[in-house]
Design a protein around this motif. Structure first.
Motif, mmCIF file in Angstrom:
data_model
loop_
_atom_site.group_PDB
_atom_site.id
_atom_site.type_symbol
_atom_site.label_atom_id
_atom_site.label_comp_id
_atom_site.label_asym_id
_atom_site.label_seq_id
_atom_site.Cartn_x
_atom_site.Cartn_y
_atom_site.Cartn_z
ATOM 1 N N VAL A 13 0.973 -1.041 -0.084
ATOM 2 C CA VAL A 13 -0.033 -0.104 -0.030
ATOM 3 C C VAL A 13 1.014 1.320 0.002
ATOM 4 O O VAL A 13 1.607 1.528 0.899
ATOM 5 C CB VAL A 13 -0.849 0.002 1.309
ATOM 6 C CG1 VAL A 13 -1.713 1.288 1.019
ATOM 7 C CG2 VAL A 13 -1.777 -1.322 1.442
ATOM 8 N N LEU A 14 0.915 1.859 -1.239
ATOM 9 C CA LEU A 14 1.515 3.219 -1.153
ATOM 10 C C LEU A 14 0.798 4.304 -0.852
ATOM 11 O O LEU A 14 0.043 5.111 -1.512
ATOM 12 C CB LEU A 14 1.946 3.420 -2.592
ATOM 13 C CG LEU A 14 2.811 2.161 -3.144
ATOM 14 C CD1 LEU A 14 3.270 2.206 -4.414
ATOM 15 C CD2 LEU A 14 4.015 1.654 -2.400
ATOM 16 N N VAL A 15 0.952 4.932 0.491
ATOM 17 C CA VAL A 15 0.224 5.994 0.889
ATOM 18 C C VAL A 15 0.813 7.425 0.374
ATOM 19 O O VAL A 15 2.098 7.604 0.546
ATOM 20 C CB VAL A 15 0.283 6.098 2.434
ATOM 21 C CG1 VAL A 15 -0.590 7.200 2.990
ATOM 22 C CG2 VAL A 15 -0.277 4.802 3.104
ATOM 23 N N CYS A 75 5.076 4.964 2.994
ATOM 24 C CA CYS A 75 4.391 6.379 2.866
ATOM 25 C C CYS A 75 5.738 7.257 2.918
ATOM 26 O O CYS A 75 6.781 7.165 3.754
ATOM 27 C CB CYS A 75 3.681 6.763 4.352
ATOM 28 S SG CYS A 75 2.984 8.237 4.170
ATOM 29 N N LYS A 76 5.913 8.089 2.239
ATOM 30 C CA LYS A 76 7.360 8.776 2.078
ATOM 31 C C LYS A 76 7.161 10.070 3.040
ATOM 32 O O LYS A 76 8.127 10.541 3.283
ATOM 33 C CB LYS A 76 7.599 9.363 0.397
ATOM 34 C CG LYS A 76 7.712 8.085 -0.265
ATOM 35 C CD LYS A 76 8.203 8.891 -1.875
ATOM 36 C CE LYS A 76 8.581 7.497 -2.601
ATOM 37 N NZ LYS A 76 8.924 8.099 -4.177
ATOM 38 N N PHE A 77 6.087 10.466 3.261
ATOM 39 C CA PHE A 77 5.963 11.874 3.946
ATOM 40 C C PHE A 77 5.062 11.618 5.208
ATOM 41 O O PHE A 77 3.798 11.219 5.111
ATOM 42 C CB PHE A 77 4.971 13.253 3.150
ATOM 43 C CG PHE A 77 6.115 13.401 1.974
ATOM 44 C CD1 PHE A 77 7.022 14.110 2.111
ATOM 45 C CD2 PHE A 77 5.804 12.888 0.580
ATOM 46 C CE1 PHE A 77 7.755 14.549 1.062
ATOM 47 C CE2 PHE A 77 6.549 13.316 -0.325
ATOM 48 C CZ PHE A 77 7.599 13.914 -0.357
ATOM 49 N N ILE A 78 5.681 11.678 6.408
ATOM 50 C CA ILE A 78 5.286 11.456 7.714
ATOM 51 C C ILE A 78 5.179 12.691 8.533
ATOM 52 O O ILE A 78 6.082 13.139 8.426
ATOM 53 C CB ILE A 78 5.652 10.219 8.472
ATOM 54 C CG1 ILE A 78 5.300 8.865 7.562
ATOM 55 C CG2 ILE A 78 5.247 10.250 9.856
ATOM 56 C CD1 ILE A 78 4.090 8.530 7.756
ATOM 57 N N ASP A 79 4.139 13.088 9.189
ATOM 58 C CA ASP A 79 4.138 14.194 10.240
ATOM 59 C C ASP A 79 5.037 13.713 11.223
ATOM 60 O O ASP A 79 4.819 12.720 11.869
ATOM 61 C CB ASP A 79 2.530 14.227 10.662
ATOM 62 C CG ASP A 79 2.411 15.449 11.596
ATOM 63 O OD1 ASP A 79 3.420 16.051 12.101
ATOM 64 O OD2 ASP A 79 1.524 15.832 11.870
ATOM 65 N N PRO A 80 5.957 14.697 11.716
ATOM 66 C CA PRO A 80 6.732 14.287 12.693
ATOM 67 C C PRO A 80 6.263 14.100 13.947
ATOM 68 O O PRO A 80 6.737 13.438 15.009
ATOM 69 C CB PRO A 80 8.078 15.554 12.700
ATOM 70 C CG PRO A 80 7.229 16.672 12.010
ATOM 71 C CD PRO A 80 6.178 15.840 11.014
#
Length: 265
Positions: free
Chosen positions: A103-105, A134-139
């Motif tokens: 799954v590519l979020v 997922c390439k971009f995650i909220d820190p």
């Protein structure tokens, strides 16, 4: 983030709540922006999005890279109110008759702990996929401390948000401060020399003694709360002219959550 589904489990899981459903692109264009706006207004660094940007970029429904599906759009609702959403693609791969796909979020957003948990519950529950990427995650993603083994998420940290002041006075005037205080900043800016000078933290020009001396680049590092002013001072990036000014500035620039920008620019 690159996590194996088989190793994913919520800590003290209360069980699913609300409802999660797939929606069309047009439905997503109506349901997703209000959720995003509720999150955006609480986070430094997040940008506003126009209807055109939403529809043509964030909700792009065309083909992805080879071997991936078109985008899917899913909304999480609690008591009939949209509280979270996700966009994603699927990558198919089979070995020896067993699914090895992913799954590519593209983006996952929740207005609360519950909404965040449930939208990720859905993503990790999609059938015939071995992993979630997922390439971009909220820190500040609460998911990290909400799972049994955070290391299994394999979260990596890198820089991804940069600021360049064009109108420094306007930027200072627009900022909300974490402490009721005032300092005089002597800012040096060789690239945009019109920013050079002394400013009070309310954005007005000042002739008074400087409390801190720093470059526009280092001020940009602190402006959204990304780097603590103490850290910049310890690295020799800030000169303290008034005793205690670093600690005062740290309190002023501090934000409840770290900055986050899900856009690529």
């Amino acid at each position: 983030m690159d996590a194996l589904k088989s190793q994913f489990a919520f800590r003290d899981d209360p069980g699913p709540v609300g409802s999660t459903r797939l929606v069309t692109r047009d439905e997503a264009a109506e349901l997703f922006p209000p959720v995003y706006e509720r999150v955006r207004t609480t986070r430094p660094g997040m940008l506003s999005r126009s209807p055109v940007y939403w529809y043509e970029e964030r909700l792009y429904a065309g083909p992805g890279s080879p071997g991936t599906s078109p985008r899917f759009f899913v909304v999480f609702e609690l008591d009939g109110v949209p509280e979270g959403y996700a966009t994603y693609r699927l990558r198919d791969k089979w070995e020896d008759g067993l699914p090895q796909g992913a799954v590519l979020v593209v983006e996952a957003m929740g207005t609360s702990l519950v909404a965040t948990r449930e939208i990720w519950r859905y993503l990790f529950g999609i059938d015939l996929r071995e992993r979630v990427e997922c390439k971009f995650i909220d820190p500040a993603l609460t998911l990290y401390l909400g799972v049994v083994d955070p290391r299994r998420l394999r979260v990596k940290l890198s820089d991804g948000l940069w600021l360049r002041f064009v109108d420094l006075a306007a930027a200072l005037q627009a900022r909300a401060w974490g402490a009721d205080d005032s300092l005089v900043l002597e800012v040096r800016d060789a690239f945009c020399p019109w920013n050079d000078g002394r400013y009070r933290t309310d954005g007005t020009k000042a002739d008074a003694h400087s409390d801190l001396v720093l470059t526009a680049a280092d001020l940009g590092s602190a402006y959204l709360g990304g780097l603590d002013v103490h850290t910049l001072a310890a690295a020799g990036r800030i000169e303290e002219r008034t005793r205690g000014a670093v600690a005062r500035a740290a309190a002023m620039f501090r934000t409840p959550l770290p900055p986050y920008c899900p856009e690529v620019f």
